[in-house]
Design a protein around this motif. Structure first.
Motif, PDB file in Angstrom:
ATOM      1  N   UNK A   7      23.656   6.455  24.521  1.00 56.37           N
ATOM      2  CA  UNK A   7      23.784   6.215  23.019  1.00 56.37           C
ATOM      3  C   UNK A   7      24.636   5.036  22.656  1.00 56.37           C
ATOM      4  N   UNK A   8      24.480   4.466  21.493  1.00 55.28           N
ATOM      5  CA  UNK A   8      25.186   3.580  20.966  1.00 55.28           C
ATOM      6  C   UNK A   8      25.362   2.340  21.877  1.00 55.28           C
ATOM      7  N   UNK A   9      24.235   1.770  21.690  1.00 59.48           N
ATOM      8  CA  UNK A   9      24.103   0.644  22.921  1.00 59.48           C
ATOM      9  C   UNK A   9      24.699  -0.805  22.081  1.00 59.48           C
ATOM     10  N   UNK A  10      24.447  -0.805  20.848  1.00 59.66           N
ATOM     11  CA  UNK A  10      24.650  -2.066  19.929  1.00 59.66           C
ATOM     12  C   UNK A  10      24.312  -3.259  20.498  1.00 59.66           C
ATOM     13  N   UNK A  46      20.430   8.412  21.290  1.00 59.93           N
ATOM     14  CA  UNK A  46      20.513   8.832  20.048  1.00 59.93           C
ATOM     15  C   UNK A  46      21.275   8.051  19.235  1.00 59.93           C
ATOM     16  N   UNK A  47      20.580   6.886  19.036  1.00 57.91           N
ATOM     17  CA  UNK A  47      20.985   5.866  17.999  1.00 57.91           C
ATOM     18  C   UNK A  47      21.902   4.888  18.079  1.00 57.91           C
ATOM     19  N   UNK A  48      21.839   3.793  17.265  1.00 54.52           N
ATOM     20  CA  UNK A  48      22.760   2.662  17.218  1.00 54.52           C
ATOM     21  C   UNK A  48      22.181   1.950  18.444  1.00 54.52           C
ATOM     22  N   UNK A  49      20.909   1.706  18.623  1.00 51.71           N
ATOM     23  CA  UNK A  49      20.381   0.728  19.729  1.00 51.71           C
ATOM     24  C   UNK A  49      20.704  -0.586  19.326  1.00 51.71           C
ATOM     25  N   UNK A  73      12.717   8.505  24.969  1.00 53.02           N
ATOM     26  CA  UNK A  73      12.748   8.737  23.628  1.00 53.02           C
ATOM     27  C   UNK A  73      13.804   8.208  22.766  1.00 53.02           C
ATOM     28  N   UNK A  74      13.793   7.874  21.517  1.00 54.01           N
ATOM     29  CA  UNK A  74      15.061   7.497  20.765  1.00 54.01           C
ATOM     30  C   UNK A  74      14.890   7.854  19.168  1.00 54.01           C
ATOM     31  N   UNK A  75      15.992   8.121  18.628  1.00 53.02           N
ATOM     32  CA  UNK A  75      16.130   8.134  17.156  1.00 53.02           C
ATOM     33  C   UNK A  75      17.050   7.123  16.602  1.00 53.02           C
ATOM     34  N   UNK A  76      16.923   6.808  15.451  1.00 57.72           N
ATOM     35  CA  UNK A  76      17.869   5.864  14.726  1.00 57.72           C
ATOM     36  C   UNK A  76      19.293   6.278  14.395  1.00 57.72           C
ATOM     37  N   UNK A 139      18.850  17.090  18.908  1.00 56.78           N
ATOM     38  CA  UNK A 139      19.568  15.631  19.098  1.00 56.78           C
ATOM     39  C   UNK A 139      19.571  15.134  17.771  1.00 56.78           C
ATOM     40  N   UNK A 140      20.699  14.402  17.250  1.00 53.33           N
ATOM     41  CA  UNK A 140      20.883  13.630  16.399  1.00 53.33           C
ATOM     42  C   UNK A 140      21.926  12.402  16.456  1.00 53.33           C
ATOM     43  N   UNK A 141      22.053  11.645  15.520  1.00 51.51           N
ATOM     44  CA  UNK A 141      22.902  10.761  15.731  1.00 51.51           C
ATOM     45  C   UNK A 141      24.539  11.135  15.213  1.00 51.51           C
TER      46      UNK A 141
END
Length: 244
Positions: A7-10, A46-49, A73-76, A139-141
């Motif tokens: 998560x949170x790769x930024x 789980x977001x903040x890609x 899989x990913x989510x925003x 799963x959620x951000x």
């Protein structure tokens, strides 16, 4: 079955761009290598890609995730551009895990740091829960519970109470995995909703200082990921940290 949460790769379009404590691209590359070594059956982001909301940053994510020998899989998250993400790799609402199901919720509220599901997404979530009574991971951000950091708790899921009202009607929700908080976390939802476990995950970029009143980076902590091992009737999870 083994799941790994990242998560949170930024990421930026420029692979040489820096975050506060390092190089996000290099750090994700190290995290993916360590995760791949644990032979996951599935990886979940789980977001903040992205940090800069560019198509190139999502293409970089695909490149860096390519060594994984499993579906992912990913989510925003709040920093992401959902349209560009979906152009790169479409979103899924649900994933079949044989004896279990995985539901992926979009909590992004455009232009806001805090998250929200809203009536339409809550109704869709309730409908998906009602259609199948297998044990379900969500799963959620944004975290649907307070994590103990005043500044971060102001940026969580704004309609968390409505989320838990839905969960309270469906006893087969087994656990919630979230991003956004850039730290390892384990808590529980309200007892009225069954006290469902809620797990946060270290970021692959900067780590946030647990328990801080105001924004603070944990410079002593390392990037990491969460491992979830599933077997019939059993759920085990832990966090792995990665040396840079």
């Amino acid at each position: 079955m083994r799941l790994i949460q990242i998560t949170d790769c930024h990421l930026h379009a420029d692979p040489a761009a820096r975050c506060r404590t390092g190089l996000p691209h290099r750090q994700l590359e190290r995290v993916v290598a360590a995760a791949a070594g644990l032979r996951p059956d599935m990886v979940l982001l789980t977001g903040d890609i992205s940090e800069d909301r560019t198509a190139a940053s999502y293409a970089e994510a695909e490149r860096l995730l390519a060594p994984l020998d499993c579906p992912w899989f990913w989510l925003p998250g709040n920093h992401d551009d959902p349209g560009l993400m979906a152009d790169c790799r479409p979103f899924l609402d649900a994933v079949d895990l044989d004896a279990r199901r995985l539901l992926l919720l979009d909590t992004q509220r455009i232009g806001q740091e805090a998250g929200e599901l809203g009536e339409a997404r809550l109704a869709a979530f309730a409908a998906r829960l009602a259609e199948d009574d297998r044990p379900t991971l969500v799963l959620m951000h944004h975290p649907p519970v307070a994590v103990g950091s005043a500044w971060m708790d102001a940026l969580g899921l704004a309609d968390a109470a409505a989320f838990w009202d839905v969960v309270a009607d469906h006893a087969h929700v087994e656990a919630v995995l979230c991003g956004h908080i850039h730290q390892a976390f384990a808590g529980r939802g309200p007892e009225a909703a069954g006290g469902v476990p809620v797990y946060g995950c270290p970021s692959t970029s900067d780590q946030f200082l647990p328990g801080a009143e105001d924004f603070a980076v944990d410079e002593a902590s390392r990037p990491g990921f969460r491992v979830v091992d599933l077997s019939r009737g059993a759920f085990a999870t832990w966090v792995e940290r990665v040396e840079l």
